[in-house]
Design an enzyme around this catalytic site. Structure first.
Site, PDB file in Angstrom:
ATOM      1  N   ASP A 314       6.262 -96.734  21.977  1.00 19.30           N
ATOM      2  CA  ASP A 314       6.279 -97.631  22.502  1.00 19.30           C
ATOM      3  C   ASP A 314       7.799 -97.956  23.608  1.00 19.30           C
ATOM      4  O   ASP A 314       8.637 -96.992  22.580  1.00 19.30           O
ATOM      5  CB  ASP A 314       6.428 -99.417  22.098  1.00 19.30           C
ATOM      6  CG  ASP A 314       7.282-100.588  22.925  1.00 19.30           C
ATOM      7  OD1 ASP A 314       7.070-100.696  24.099  1.00 19.30           O
ATOM      8  OD2 ASP A 314       7.917-101.495  22.799  1.00 19.30           O
ATOM      9  N   ASP A 507       6.623-102.556  18.592  1.00 17.17           N
ATOM     10  CA  ASP A 507       7.652-103.488  17.598  1.00 17.17           C
ATOM     11  C   ASP A 507       6.922-104.683  17.725  1.00 17.17           C
ATOM     12  O   ASP A 507       7.122-105.636  17.473  1.00 17.17           O
ATOM     13  CB  ASP A 507       9.119-103.801  18.452  1.00 17.17           C
ATOM     14  CG  ASP A 507       8.614-104.623  19.907  1.00 17.17           C
ATOM     15  OD1 ASP A 507       7.871-104.072  20.465  1.00 17.17           O
ATOM     16  OD2 ASP A 507      10.095-104.243  20.416  1.00 17.17           O
ATOM     17  N   ASP A 511       2.154-105.056  22.295  1.00 20.94           N
ATOM     18  CA  ASP A 511       1.430-103.688  21.556  1.00 20.94           C
ATOM     19  C   ASP A 511       0.426-103.948  20.633  1.00 20.94           C
ATOM     20  O   ASP A 511       0.352-102.825  20.445  1.00 20.94           O
ATOM     21  CB  ASP A 511       2.832-102.423  21.578  1.00 20.94           C
ATOM     22  CG  ASP A 511       3.402-102.633  20.829  1.00 20.94           C
ATOM     23  OD1 ASP A 511       4.106-103.423  19.753  1.00 20.94           O
ATOM     24  OD2 ASP A 511       4.798-102.289  21.105  1.00 20.94           O
TER      25      ASP A 511
HETATM   26  N1  LIG Z   1      10.548-111.756  33.055  1.00 20.77           N
HETATM   27  C1  LIG Z   1      10.015-110.314  34.163  1.00 20.77           C
HETATM   28  N2  LIG Z   1      11.121-110.335  34.934  1.00 20.77           N
HETATM   29  C2  LIG Z   1      11.173-109.536  35.410  1.00 20.77           C
HETATM   30  N3  LIG Z   1      10.462-108.684  35.478  1.00 20.77           N
HETATM   31  C3  LIG Z   1       9.283-108.273  34.926  1.00 20.77           C
HETATM   32  C4  LIG Z   1       9.086-110.259  33.392  1.00 20.77           C
HETATM   33  N4  LIG Z   1       8.411-109.304  33.137  1.00 20.77           N
HETATM   34  C5  LIG Z   1       7.510-108.564  33.182  1.00 20.77           C
HETATM   35  N5  LIG Z   1       8.719-107.362  34.397  1.00 20.77           N
HETATM   36  C6  LIG Z   1       8.305-105.957  35.352  1.00 20.77           C
HETATM   37  O1  LIG Z   1       7.351-105.801  34.357  1.00 20.77           O
HETATM   38  C7  LIG Z   1       7.339-104.509  34.055  1.00 20.77           C
HETATM   39  C8  LIG Z   1       6.793-104.819  32.841  1.00 20.77           C
HETATM   40  O2  LIG Z   1       6.989-105.123  32.109  1.00 20.77           O
HETATM   41  P1  LIG Z   1       6.668-104.571  30.312  1.00 20.77           P
HETATM   42  O3  LIG Z   1       6.360-106.066  29.737  1.00 20.77           O
HETATM   43  O4  LIG Z   1       4.649-104.542  30.358  1.00 20.77           O
HETATM   44  O5  LIG Z   1       7.302-103.713  29.742  1.00 20.77           O
HETATM   45  P2  LIG Z   1       8.306-103.603  29.010  1.00 20.77           P
HETATM   46  O6  LIG Z   1       8.401-104.539  28.451  1.00 20.77           O
HETATM   47  O7  LIG Z   1       9.210-103.269  30.201  1.00 20.77           O
HETATM   48  O8  LIG Z   1       8.194-102.027  28.439  1.00 20.77           O
HETATM   49  P3  LIG Z   1       7.572-101.494  27.237  1.00 20.77           P
HETATM   50  O9  LIG Z   1       5.816-101.564  27.999  1.00 20.77           O
HETATM   51  O10 LIG Z   1       8.631-100.154  26.939  1.00 20.77           O
HETATM   52  O11 LIG Z   1       7.438-102.704  26.612  1.00 20.77           O
HETATM   53  C9  LIG Z   1       8.914-104.232  33.570  1.00 20.77           C
HETATM   54  O12 LIG Z   1       9.360-103.290  33.801  1.00 20.77           O
HETATM   55  C10 LIG Z   1       9.578-105.134  34.895  1.00 20.77           C
HETATM   56  O13 LIG Z   1       9.477-104.247  36.033  1.00 20.77           O
END
Ligand SMILES: Nc1ncnc2c1ncn2[C@@H]1O[C@H](COP(=O)(O)OP(=O)(O)OP(=O)(O)O)[C@@H](O)[C@H]1O
Ligand SMILES: [Cu+]
Length: 625
Positions: A314, A507, A511
């Site tokens: 991740d 973490d 996931d």
């Molecule tokens: N609260 C939020 N505010 C702004 N953008 C968001 C928010 N939640 C999600 N996004 C957008 O969606 C994308 C994907 O989020 P997601 O939570 O799926 O993955 P991540 O936490 O960025 O990465 P990873 O999958 O590596 O944990 C983010 O990169 C962002 O662009």
């Protein structure tokens, strides 16, 4: 004549003759042999047979025949019965010792616990035993003191030695708001913390519980040994009877000599080493990893690790530090940030935390949005000051046009490994916020170590492709799968499973399903409780290099199990024909005593081989900064 030759190594007579031997052997048989006979009969009643069955049959045959022989004035071999029982028992004593030493890992952990703590009750500090601490108690910690339970610092700061729990040798700096772990040792500062986890919920208690469970778990390979042992014993008894018949009926040896051969067969064939091979290695292997801050949950995981082909990571919080920071704001900074903060105030996403921190640092005033809605993997939307507003990625902007100028700014920022979110109102983008989450210092070395083991490394993230690629290049990851919705992460893991076993490192923030889908789920200990439950391996430290160490330790342990099984088995299989007298004519025989000794030694050697796992050298995880 034949008897003397087989019994040569121990073939002497006590003064006083047969009666003395009878008396002494009877004592040995009752005191030392009794327990074997008891468990053997109990097993027999349940139509089972085990190692005690063979010991009991072998020794009582020798004993009963010798009594008969004594009464009918024929040669006796009481000493066989006595020696076999003694050797087996001695072997068990040593084995028990070694096993206790090996399982000490858990006891040592339990002993780490602090005994008492200085709790503030009614405004006054009082010393209370750890068991009397309740949630929310404020606890004072002086320099050099052991921290009683898990909690959060509310006043003061210090450096804390956490090596006993995490295996991390460098003391860590802690200030107000940071969490502290019970059983770790305070350095030179003084501080007060609030108890947030007590009793069996503390990190230490959970580690102890995990290790205990792992040490008593089964490895699938053990099923094989149990099966073998189950058919082994009846087969051995048949072989022993055959041995007797062949010597007595066909070769024409005396009853006594023929019986000695049969008894030797029964004793040498006892599969106790086989039974020890797996559990002892498992215990030592999991204990050693636990001391390094790597919790392997059970034997199944250990076996699965063995042929992992791909390691999927991740991104956020696993490869990166997980504390993203706002680096750039495009557009009217304070308006963009104010709107974004109004929205993100209700979100728990790490990106939201970054935006909130920036707004706070800039002393911005904003009101919390209404009609808040989070859209997984895309962003958030809500009503701010009567208008529809949003923060998120391109997927969120289905019917919002993006100005060319903004788009080119976005591309530039993404190439710098920054996550870019759009901030907008109604149907218009009013600005961009770029957020950066640096890779952990150890990530690069960790990936390098895995790659040099021939493993394929993959990064799976919900973030945008350009950002993902930039981060992956910084740490040297082979392949990137970006723009994955949280709900699709498990499917992605499945698709990699078509080419071999997959380990997933995460973490648990969005996931957990991927962690449990993977053949080996590796949870970062800093992650969520769900992650720790879904993972087969838990890394207590936040160091990605432990992935490699975990894989190596699992592999070493599993290989040791295989080696143990091989030797235990070889010893039994090779020993039987010798004991049966097949090589008698070239002068090679095995008396029951020697067989007993050999059996005890073989069990001991298996246990020793397991204990030596503690010393097995580990390849230093490639030390590249
Ligand atoms: N609260 C939020 N505010 C702004 N953008 C968001 C928010 N939640 C999600 N996004 C957008 O969606 C994308 C994907 O989020 P997601 O939570 O799926 O993955 P991540 O936490 O960025 O990465 P990873 O999958 O590596 O944990 C983010 O990169 C962002 O662009
Ligand atoms: Cu045995």
């Amino acid at each position: 004549m034949l008897i003397e030759m087989i019994l040569k190594p121990f073939g002497w007579m006590l003064p006083g003759g047969e009666l003395t031997m009878f008396a002494l052997t009877t004592i040995v048989m009752i005191i030392a042999g009794g327990p074997f006979i008891k468990t053997a009969t109990a097993a027999f009643k349940k139509h089972h047979s085990n190692m005690d069955t063979l010991v009991a049959i072998g020794t009582s045959t020798a004993y009963i025949y010798s009594v008969y022989a004594m009464l009918t004035h024929q040669p006796v071999f009481f000493e066989s019965a006595a020696f076999v029982v003694t050797f087996v028992l001695l072997g068990q004593v040593f084995e028990e010792r070694m096993r206790n030493n090996a399982s000490n890992a858990v006891e040592k952990l339990v002993n780490l616990q602090a005994k008492d703590a200085e709790v503030i009750r009614d405004g006054k500090p009082v010393k209370v035993p750890v068991s009397e601490i309740v949630l929310g108690d404020l606890i004072r910690v002086r320099p050099g003191e052991k921290i009683a339970v898990d909690g959060q610092i509310v006043e003061g700061s210090s450096t804390i030695d956490e090596s006993m729990v995490t295996g991390e040798s460098m003391p860590t700096n802690k200030k107000v708001g940071d969490s502290v772990v019970g059983a770790t040792v305070n350095g030179t500062g003084a501080f007060t913390f609030k108890a947030t986890k007590i009793g069996k919920n503390t990190m230490l208690s959970q580690i102890v519980a995990l290790v205990k469970k792992a040490q008593n778990s089964h490895a699938p390979i053990q099923g094989l040994t149990d099966k073998v042992a189950n058919i082994f014993v009846p087969v051995v008894i048949m072989v022993a009877v055959l041995t007797f018949l062949i010597w007595y009926v066909f070769i024409g040896a005396s009853i006594a000599s023929s019986l000695i051969f049969a008894v030797s067969v029964v004793v040498i064939a006892c599969p106790c080493a086989l039974g020890l091979a797996t559990p002892t290695a498992l215990m030592v292997g999991t204990g050693r990893s636990a001391r390094m801050g790597i919790l392997i949950k059970n034997g199944e995981v250990l076996e699965a690790v063995n042929d992992v082909k791909t390691v999927i990571f991740d991104k956020t919080g696993t490869i990166t530090v997980g504390k993203p920071q706002v680096t750039d704001v495009i557009g009217d900074t304070s308006t963009v940030l104010k709107i974004a903060a109004s929205l993100e105030a209700s979100s728990e996403h790490p990106l939201a935390a970054a935006i909130m921190k920036k707004a706070k640092d800039d002393d911005l005033k904003f009101t919390k949005a209404t009609n808040f809605k989070a859209i997984q993997g895309k962003g958030v939307e809500a009503t701010v000051a009567g208008k529809h507003a949003f923060v998120g990625n391109e997927k969120l902007l289905a019917d919002v046009a993006i100005q060319a100028e903004i788009r080119s700014k976005m591309t530039t920022l993404q190439k710098e490994a920054k996550t870019v979110v759009f901030v907008g109102q109604e149907n218009q983008v009013i600005g961009l916020i770029a957020i950066q989450d640096a890779p952990k210092k150890t990530s690069k070395a960790a990936i390098h170590a895995l790659k040099s083991r021939g493993l394929k490394t993959v990064m799976l993230t919900g973030d945008n492709e350009a950002v993902a690629r930039a981060v992956a290049d910084q740490v040297g990851i082979d392949q990137v799968v970006a723009d994955v919705l949280p709900s699709d992460k498990a499917d992605q893991v499945r698709s990699f499973q078509t080419t071999g076993r997959v380990a997933f490192v995460g973490d648990g923030i969005n996931d957990a399903p991927a962690l449990s889908t993977a053949d080996v789920g590796i949870a970062m200990g800093s992650g969520t409780d769900i992650a720790i439950e879904s993972g087969g391996i838990v890394l207590v430290k936040n160091d990605l290099r432990d992935v490699d160490r975990a894989l190596e330790l699992s592999r070493k342990t599993f290989n040791r199990i295989k080696l143990n099984l091989f030797w235990a088995f070889v010893y039994n299989v090779l020993g039987i024909p010798v004991a049966a007298g097949v090589f008698y004519f070239i002068g090679l025989t095995l008396s029951p005593e020697l067989a007993g000794l050999a059996m005890a030694l073989s069990s001991l050697s298996v246990v020793t081989s397991s204990v030596l796992l503690n010393k097995a050298k580990l390849t230093p995880s490639a030390q590249i900064a």
